[in-house]
Design a protein around this motif. Sequence first.
Motif, PDB file in Angstrom:
ATOM      1  N   SER A  15     -13.479  11.018  26.781  1.00 33.72           N
ATOM      2  CA  SER A  15     -14.299   9.373  26.413  1.00 33.72           C
ATOM      3  C   SER A  15     -13.436   8.394  25.689  1.00 33.72           C
ATOM      4  CB  SER A  15     -14.873   9.515  25.083  1.00 33.72           C
ATOM      5  OG  SER A  15     -14.587  10.217  24.104  1.00 33.72           O
ATOM      6  N   GLU A  16     -14.543   6.887  25.545  1.00 34.68           N
ATOM      7  CA  GLU A  16     -13.394   6.170  25.668  1.00 34.68           C
ATOM      8  C   GLU A  16     -12.733   5.773  23.903  1.00 34.68           C
ATOM      9  OE1 GLU A  16     -13.505   1.844  26.403  1.00 34.68           O
ATOM     10  OE2 GLU A  16     -14.434   3.317  27.178  1.00 34.68           O
ATOM     11  N   GLN A  17     -13.442   7.163  23.264  1.00 34.42           N
ATOM     12  CA  GLN A  17     -12.648   6.474  21.636  1.00 34.42           C
ATOM     13  C   GLN A  17     -11.129   7.010  21.956  1.00 34.42           C
ATOM     14  OE1 GLN A  17     -14.408   7.622  18.430  1.00 34.42           O
ATOM     15  NE2 GLN A  17     -16.710   7.357  19.422  1.00 34.42           N
ATOM     16  N   PHE A  18     -10.665   7.956  23.010  1.00 34.26           N
ATOM     17  CA  PHE A  18      -9.247   8.047  23.423  1.00 34.26           C
ATOM     18  C   PHE A  18      -9.043   7.691  24.027  1.00 34.26           C
ATOM     19  CE2 PHE A  18     -11.392  12.463  21.994  1.00 34.26           C
ATOM     20  CZ  PHE A  18     -10.533  12.278  21.029  1.00 34.26           C
ATOM     21  N   PRO A  40     -16.341  19.139  29.477  1.00 32.76           N
ATOM     22  CA  PRO A  40     -17.786  18.789  29.936  1.00 32.76           C
ATOM     23  C   PRO A  40     -18.093  17.666  30.637  1.00 32.76           C
ATOM     24  CG  PRO A  40     -18.019  19.114  27.824  1.00 32.76           C
ATOM     25  CD  PRO A  40     -16.366  18.871  28.341  1.00 32.76           C
ATOM     26  N   ASN A  41     -19.025  17.048  31.060  1.00 30.01           N
ATOM     27  CA  ASN A  41     -19.284  15.668  32.134  1.00 30.01           C
ATOM     28  C   ASN A  41     -20.430  15.930  31.462  1.00 30.01           C
ATOM     29  OD1 ASN A  41     -19.076  13.697  34.156  1.00 30.01           O
ATOM     30  ND2 ASN A  41     -20.532  14.932  34.983  1.00 30.01           N
ATOM     31  N   VAL A  42     -20.145  14.301  31.467  1.00 33.49           N
ATOM     32  CA  VAL A  42     -21.764  13.006  30.853  1.00 33.49           C
ATOM     33  C   VAL A  42     -22.855  12.853  31.876  1.00 33.49           C
ATOM     34  CG1 VAL A  42     -22.731  11.635  29.113  1.00 33.49           C
ATOM     35  CG2 VAL A  42     -21.004  12.858  28.284  1.00 33.49           C
ATOM     36  N   ASP A  43     -22.687  11.769  32.485  1.00 35.37           N
ATOM     37  CA  ASP A  43     -23.317  11.299  34.082  1.00 35.37           C
ATOM     38  C   ASP A  43     -22.370  11.009  35.097  1.00 35.37           C
ATOM     39  OD1 ASP A  43     -22.267   9.193  32.801  1.00 35.37           O
ATOM     40  OD2 ASP A  43     -24.419   9.183  31.513  1.00 35.37           O
ATOM     41  N   HIS A  44     -23.104  10.430  36.119  1.00 32.34           N
ATOM     42  CA  HIS A  44     -22.120   9.655  36.734  1.00 32.34           C
ATOM     43  C   HIS A  44     -21.034   8.547  36.621  1.00 32.34           C
ATOM     44  CE1 HIS A  44     -24.541   6.352  35.761  1.00 32.34           C
ATOM     45  NE2 HIS A  44     -23.365   5.038  36.687  1.00 32.34           N
ATOM     46  N   MET A  50     -13.363  10.872  33.567  1.00 31.28           N
ATOM     47  CA  MET A  50     -12.807  12.574  33.408  1.00 31.28           C
ATOM     48  C   MET A  50     -12.173  13.422  34.824  1.00 31.28           C
ATOM     49  SD  MET A  50     -15.617  16.438  33.244  1.00 31.28           S
ATOM     50  CE  MET A  50     -15.773  15.693  34.539  1.00 31.28           C
ATOM     51  N   LEU A  51     -12.428  12.841  35.905  1.00 33.01           N
ATOM     52  CA  LEU A  51     -11.375  13.840  36.989  1.00 33.01           C
ATOM     53  C   LEU A  51      -9.804  13.182  36.922  1.00 33.01           C
ATOM     54  CD1 LEU A  51     -13.613  14.013  39.483  1.00 33.01           C
ATOM     55  CD2 LEU A  51     -13.081  15.538  38.066  1.00 33.01           C
ATOM     56  N   GLN A  52      -8.969  11.898  36.166  1.00 28.88           N
ATOM     57  CA  GLN A  52      -8.139  11.382  36.485  1.00 28.88           C
ATOM     58  C   GLN A  52      -7.246  11.965  34.904  1.00 28.88           C
ATOM     59  OE1 GLN A  52      -7.032   8.702  38.251  1.00 28.88           O
ATOM     60  NE2 GLN A  52      -4.820   9.470  36.915  1.00 28.88           N
ATOM     61  N   LEU A 203     -16.597  31.467  20.936  1.00 30.27           N
ATOM     62  CA  LEU A 203     -15.904  30.389  22.217  1.00 30.27           C
ATOM     63  C   LEU A 203     -15.725  29.584  20.650  1.00 30.27           C
ATOM     64  CD1 LEU A 203     -16.917  29.973  24.966  1.00 30.27           C
ATOM     65  CD2 LEU A 203     -16.243  31.846  24.068  1.00 30.27           C
ATOM     66  N   LEU A 204     -14.328  29.430  20.414  1.00 35.44           N
ATOM     67  CA  LEU A 204     -13.869  27.771  19.578  1.00 35.44           C
ATOM     68  C   LEU A 204     -13.883  25.864  19.945  1.00 35.44           C
ATOM     69  CD1 LEU A 204     -10.887  29.858  17.916  1.00 35.44           C
ATOM     70  CD2 LEU A 204     -13.177  29.394  16.635  1.00 35.44           C
ATOM     71  N   GLU A 205     -14.728  25.706  19.526  1.00 38.90           N
ATOM     72  CA  GLU A 205     -14.333  23.887  20.186  1.00 38.90           C
ATOM     73  C   GLU A 205     -14.994  22.823  19.435  1.00 38.90           C
ATOM     74  OE1 GLU A 205     -19.070  22.886  20.449  1.00 38.90           O
ATOM     75  OE2 GLU A 205     -18.842  24.613  21.739  1.00 38.90           O
ATOM     76  N   THR A 206     -14.143  21.811  19.648  1.00 40.97           N
ATOM     77  CA  THR A 206     -14.873  20.422  18.671  1.00 40.97           C
ATOM     78  C   THR A 206     -15.465  20.449  18.622  1.00 40.97           C
ATOM     79  OG1 THR A 206     -12.705  19.678  20.466  1.00 40.97           O
ATOM     80  CG2 THR A 206     -11.841  20.545  18.407  1.00 40.97           C
ATOM     81  N   ASP A 207     -15.846  19.952  20.022  1.00 45.41           N
ATOM     82  CA  ASP A 207     -16.711  18.654  21.010  1.00 45.41           C
ATOM     83  C   ASP A 207     -16.664  17.031  20.665  1.00 45.41           C
ATOM     84  OD1 ASP A 207     -19.162  18.377  22.142  1.00 45.41           O
ATOM     85  OD2 ASP A 207     -20.552  17.767  20.358  1.00 45.41           O
ATOM     86  N   CYS A 208     -14.831  17.437  20.688  1.00 42.68           N
ATOM     87  CA  CYS A 208     -14.613  15.600  20.869  1.00 42.68           C
ATOM     88  C   CYS A 208     -14.645  14.604  21.134  1.00 42.68           C
ATOM     89  CB  CYS A 208     -12.658  15.877  20.045  1.00 42.68           C
ATOM     90  SG  CYS A 208     -12.077  16.174  21.668  1.00 42.68           S
ATOM     91  N   PRO A 209     -15.169  13.598  21.059  1.00 44.67           N
ATOM     92  CA  PRO A 209     -14.716  13.015  19.575  1.00 44.67           C
ATOM     93  C   PRO A 209     -15.715  12.983  17.991  1.00 44.67           C
ATOM     94  CG  PRO A 209     -15.556  11.113  20.836  1.00 44.67           C
ATOM     95  CD  PRO A 209     -16.222  12.559  21.141  1.00 44.67           C
TER      96      PRO A 209
END
Length: 258
Positions: A15-18, A40-44, A50-52, A203-209
Amino acid sequence: MSVLNYIDSHAHIYSEQFKPDRNEAIRKATEAGVIQILMPNVDHTSIDVMLQTEADHSESCLAMMGLHPCSVQKHFEKELYTVESWLNKRKFIAIGETGVDLYWDKTFLPQQQEALQIQVDWAKKFNIPIVLHTREAFKEVFEIIEQNQDGSLQGVFHCFSGTAEEAQQVIKLGFYLGIGGVATFKNGGLDKVLPEVPLASILLETDCPYLAPVPFRGKRNEPAYLPLIAKRVAELKKIPTEELVVACTANTKKLFNL
């Protein structure tokens, strides 16, 4: 280095925040023992970055493909064509994230339900798990999954913050509960739920950011904080952290076929 191997089963590390420090955040996660970060993907708009990120960090970052319910609007079919074309192009670890979100807006509930159904069909077709978003919409998502569960559907109710009864419904369906920062919140409610949930279903997750655990609540979340979540979940379950992490990592590998 941590001796425990964690997997962050849900992280928007692209995400942009990173943008200013993505490589650094991934390095910090690795140092904290996080061996894999599932994206996880969000949209187009999120696919390229994400792939980069996956290409730049192929040893740790793995991509899913799906359409987030908050991106489902009037012309959502166009978004789904993009998702489908990617699914036909290469392998992804899961369909997601998809589901229903009624927190901000209920206008597009029928479209969200239709988009979810289509993505459930893809999970079956490609024989990969589905990652579900259920904000203010547990019942709506659960109904669709229950109707479609013929034994072949697998997945996780990510960012689970429901009741003990809802947790049991998920487990009965053969799905996992994705547990994140909410477990560390004083009034998060999971202190009453997690003692009842078998280790084999977590399962453990952060859902960061988003949803940073205490003591970072309100700040940007990142995969390096996953051990804080694990520690709290283990406390609530009254078991050693090591036992929890070993089980959750095995569960994540099993679900996503890692």
